[in-house]
Design a protein around this motif. Structure first.
Motif, short mmCIF file in Angstrom:
data_model
loop_
_atom_site.label_atom_id
_atom_site.label_comp_id
_atom_site.label_asym_id
_atom_site.label_seq_id
_atom_site.Cartn_x
_atom_site.Cartn_y
_atom_site.Cartn_z
N MET A 165 0.59 -1.27 -0.01
CA MET A 165 0.28 -0.05 -0.03
C MET A 165 0.48 0.88 0.00
O MET A 165 1.92 1.25 0.65
CB MET A 165 -0.37 0.29 1.44
CG MET A 165 -1.79 0.91 1.63
SD MET A 165 -2.60 1.09 3.01
CE MET A 165 -3.87 -0.47 2.45
N GLY A 166 0.23 2.15 -0.94
CA GLY A 166 1.11 3.32 -0.50
C GLY A 166 0.80 4.75 -0.18
O GLY A 166 0.19 3.83 0.60
N ILE A 167 1.44 5.99 0.00
CA ILE A 167 1.23 7.01 0.54
C ILE A 167 0.16 7.02 0.73
O ILE A 167 -0.93 7.89 0.84
CB ILE A 167 2.06 7.91 0.63
CG1 ILE A 167 1.63 8.83 1.12
CG2 ILE A 167 1.80 8.32 -0.29
CD1 ILE A 167 2.87 10.07 1.65
N GLY A 168 -0.61 7.22 -1.21
CA GLY A 168 -1.45 7.72 -1.33
C GLY A 168 -3.20 6.35 -1.23
O GLY A 168 -3.69 7.16 -0.53
N GLU A 169 -2.66 5.85 -1.11
CA GLU A 169 -3.57 4.02 -0.73
C GLU A 169 -3.76 4.67 1.05
O GLU A 169 -5.34 4.79 1.41
CB GLU A 169 -3.53 3.30 -0.78
CG GLU A 169 -3.35 2.87 -2.05
CD GLU A 169 -2.26 3.20 -2.88
OE1 GLU A 169 -2.53 2.97 -4.65
OE2 GLU A 169 -1.04 3.67 -2.56
N ALA A 170 -2.96 4.99 1.68
CA ALA A 170 -3.13 4.67 3.06
C ALA A 170 -3.59 6.49 3.31
O ALA A 170 -4.41 6.26 4.22
CB ALA A 170 -1.99 5.09 3.69
N LEU A 171 -3.83 7.32 2.59
CA LEU A 171 -4.39 8.40 2.81
C LEU A 171 -5.58 8.50 2.30
O LEU A 171 -6.43 9.17 3.68
CB LEU A 171 -3.58 9.74 1.84
CG LEU A 171 -1.96 10.22 3.05
CD1 LEU A 171 -1.55 10.93 1.55
CD2 LEU A 171 -2.36 11.12 4.05
N ALA A 172 -5.98 7.73 1.40
CA ALA A 172 -7.79 7.59 1.61
C ALA A 172 -8.25 6.81 2.47
O ALA A 172 -9.65 7.22 3.17
CB ALA A 172 -7.62 6.91 0.17
N LEU A 173 -7.76 6.04 3.04
CA LEU A 173 -8.06 5.13 4.01
C LEU A 173 -8.57 5.74 5.22
O LEU A 173 -8.83 5.62 5.95
CB LEU A 173 -7.50 4.03 4.29
CG LEU A 173 -7.49 2.76 3.42
CD1 LEU A 173 -6.87 1.65 3.44
CD2 LEU A 173 -8.70 2.23 3.12
N ALA A 174 -7.33 6.67 5.87
CA ALA A 174 -6.63 7.26 6.97
C ALA A 174 -8.24 8.86 7.14
O ALA A 174 -8.62 9.49 7.63
CB ALA A 174 -6.08 8.23 7.07
N SER A 175 -8.21 9.39 5.75
CA SER A 175 -9.76 10.05 5.27
C SER A 175 -10.36 9.60 5.75
O SER A 175 -11.91 9.98 5.96
CB SER A 175 -9.21 11.17 3.16
OG SER A 175 -10.67 11.19 3.64
N ALA A 176 -11.13 8.67 5.00
CA ALA A 176 -12.35 7.90 5.40
C ALA A 176 -12.62 7.95 6.48
O ALA A 176 -13.72 7.88 7.24
CB ALA A 176 -11.81 6.42 4.97
N ALA A 177 -11.87 7.45 7.38
CA ALA A 177 -11.60 6.92 9.04
C ALA A 177 -11.94 8.28 10.15
O ALA A 177 -13.00 7.99 10.82
CB ALA A 177 -10.42 6.26 9.81
N THR A 178 -11.56 9.28 8.97
CA THR A 178 -11.75 10.74 10.01
C THR A 178 -12.81 11.26 9.86
O THR A 178 -13.45 12.23 10.23
CB THR A 178 -10.41 11.74 9.59
OG1 THR A 178 -10.29 11.75 8.06
CG2 THR A 178 -9.08 11.74 10.76
N TRP A 179 -12.74 11.45 8.57
CA TRP A 179 -14.42 11.51 8.22
C TRP A 179 -16.27 11.17 8.49
O TRP A 179 -16.65 11.70 8.61
CB TRP A 179 -14.59 10.97 6.37
CG TRP A 179 -16.23 11.40 6.22
CD1 TRP A 179 -17.12 10.49 5.63
CD2 TRP A 179 -16.54 12.84 5.87
NE1 TRP A 179 -18.12 11.78 5.41
CE2 TRP A 179 -18.05 12.74 4.95
CE3 TRP A 179 -16.20 14.39 5.38
CZ2 TRP A 179 -18.64 13.90 4.29
CZ3 TRP A 179 -16.74 15.27 5.36
CH2 TRP A 179 -18.16 15.18 4.89
N ALA A 180 -15.62 9.69 8.80
CA ALA A 180 -16.98 9.16 9.84
C ALA A 180 -16.92 9.31 11.28
O ALA A 180 -18.28 9.96 11.45
CB ALA A 180 -16.42 7.96 9.58
N VAL A 181 -15.87 9.85 11.87
CA VAL A 181 -15.76 10.31 13.24
C VAL A 181 -16.55 12.06 13.31
O VAL A 181 -17.46 12.32 13.82
CB VAL A 181 -14.82 10.58 13.45
CG1 VAL A 181 -14.54 11.37 14.98
CG2 VAL A 181 -13.97 9.32 14.16
N GLY A 182 -16.08 12.41 11.42
CA GLY A 182 -16.50 14.15 11.59
C GLY A 182 -18.16 13.60 12.12
O GLY A 182 -18.72 15.17 11.94
N VAL A 183 -18.84 13.00 10.68
CA VAL A 183 -20.17 12.84 10.75
C VAL A 183 -20.72 12.32 11.84
O VAL A 183 -21.64 13.69 12.16
CB VAL A 183 -20.06 11.93 9.21
CG1 VAL A 183 -21.61 11.65 9.34
CG2 VAL A 183 -19.65 12.41 7.85
#
Length: 296
Positions: free
Chosen positions: A1-19
């Motif tokens: 997994m590259g940095i782009g894929e890792a950032l995309a998954l991190a975005s998903a987790a933080t977005w869910a918390v924000g929602v």
């Protein structure tokens, strides 16, 4: 997994918390006011950081690219997020998470048209499964009953919000590849805050920003802004910067896993059997897209 894929998954987790946090704030803050406060707070934090990191050196963006990034902020944050919060209040976090699964098929289609990212047979199959899952979850029950928040209006508003988010990120994909991530994030936020302030200034919209400061859970608002908006947006745009739009969009869909689980555990929102089947269909579609993806 590259940095782009890792950032995309991190975005998903933080977005869910924000929602989830935004859902809890929705009872005291109208969607427009919530969006303006969240983005204004993030802008006030990121601007000094960007100026410090880059020693006051402004990015060298052509005028056309600068306008494109600002417009992306207006469409993808000012308008789309406001509509998203409106739909969130009507549908709840769990169902809105399912509707959000329309995002990756839309990005895949737009990437095909605008970015020449090609779709394979498995990706088309994934598109169909995701669409079927969304329709299953949002369709009224057979006896015609609907819960108070589960309305056609909320579904349409939610779908419009997701479509605008997809358009807004695809339109800045090429700019992201060439410019510093933090500057692009900051400029999108600037476009969003200016757009939100202009909308709130309109006489017809002022009642949608009125609220009582005493009733607002300010610590929760700060957490929703910094985690669910600021950190999530940086990771989200970073995913699109360092990998293809189609791959980033598919991995962003893991947000609905976090969202459904958090909604059930944190907010006690029932999903039901239809919701479970809808989740299974949509994630089956996501698996097809991921297995069938092509290189950027």
């Amino acid at each position: 997994m590259g940095i782009g894929e890792a950032l995309a998954l991190a975005s998903a987790a933080t977005w869910a918390v924000g929602v989830i946090l935004a859902r809890q704030l929705g009872s005291t803050l109208p969607p427009l006011a919530l969006n303006l406060l969240k983005n204004g707070l993030v802008l006030s934090v990121l601007a000094p950081i960007a100026l410090w990191l880059y020693a006051g050196q402004w990015p060298q963006l052509p005028t056309a690219d600068l306008l494109l990034v600002l417009l992306s902020g207006v469409l993808g944050i000012a308008i789309a997020d406001t509509l998203y919060f409106r739909a969130l209040n009507e549908l709840g976090a769990g169902r809105m998470g399912i509707i959000g699964n329309l995002y990756s098929p839309l990005v895949l289609l737009m990437g095909y048209v605008w970015l020449q990212e090609r779709l394979g047979v498995q990706q088309w199959l994934g598109f169909g499964l995701v669409a079927l899952g969304v329709l299953l979850v949002t369709r009224p029950s057979a006896n015609g009953e609907r819960t108070s928040g589960h309305t056609l209006r909320g579904v349409l508003i939610g779908m419009t919000a997701i479509a605008l988010m997809a358009v807004a990120v695809v339109m800045v994909k090429r700019v992201l590849e060439q410019q510093p991530l933090l500057w692009v994030t900051l400029l999108r936020l600037l476009g969003a805050v200016v757009g939100l302030a202009a909308i709130a200034w309109l006489p017809a919209m002022r009642r949608w920003v009125a609220f009582s400061p005493r009733n607002v859970a300010w610590p929760r608002l700060v957490a929703a802004a910094l985690v669910g908006q600021g950190l999530s947006m940086l990771c989200w745009l970073g995913g699109y910067k360092y990998t293809s739009a189609s791959v980033a969009a598919v991995l962003n869909e893991s947000a609905s896993v976090f969202l459904v689980v958090l909604a059930a555990v944190w907010l006690r929102e029932p999903l039901g059997r239809r919701g479970v089947v809808g989740v299974a269909l949509t994630f089956g579609g996501i698996a097809c897209m991921l297995l069938g993806r092509t290189s950027p």
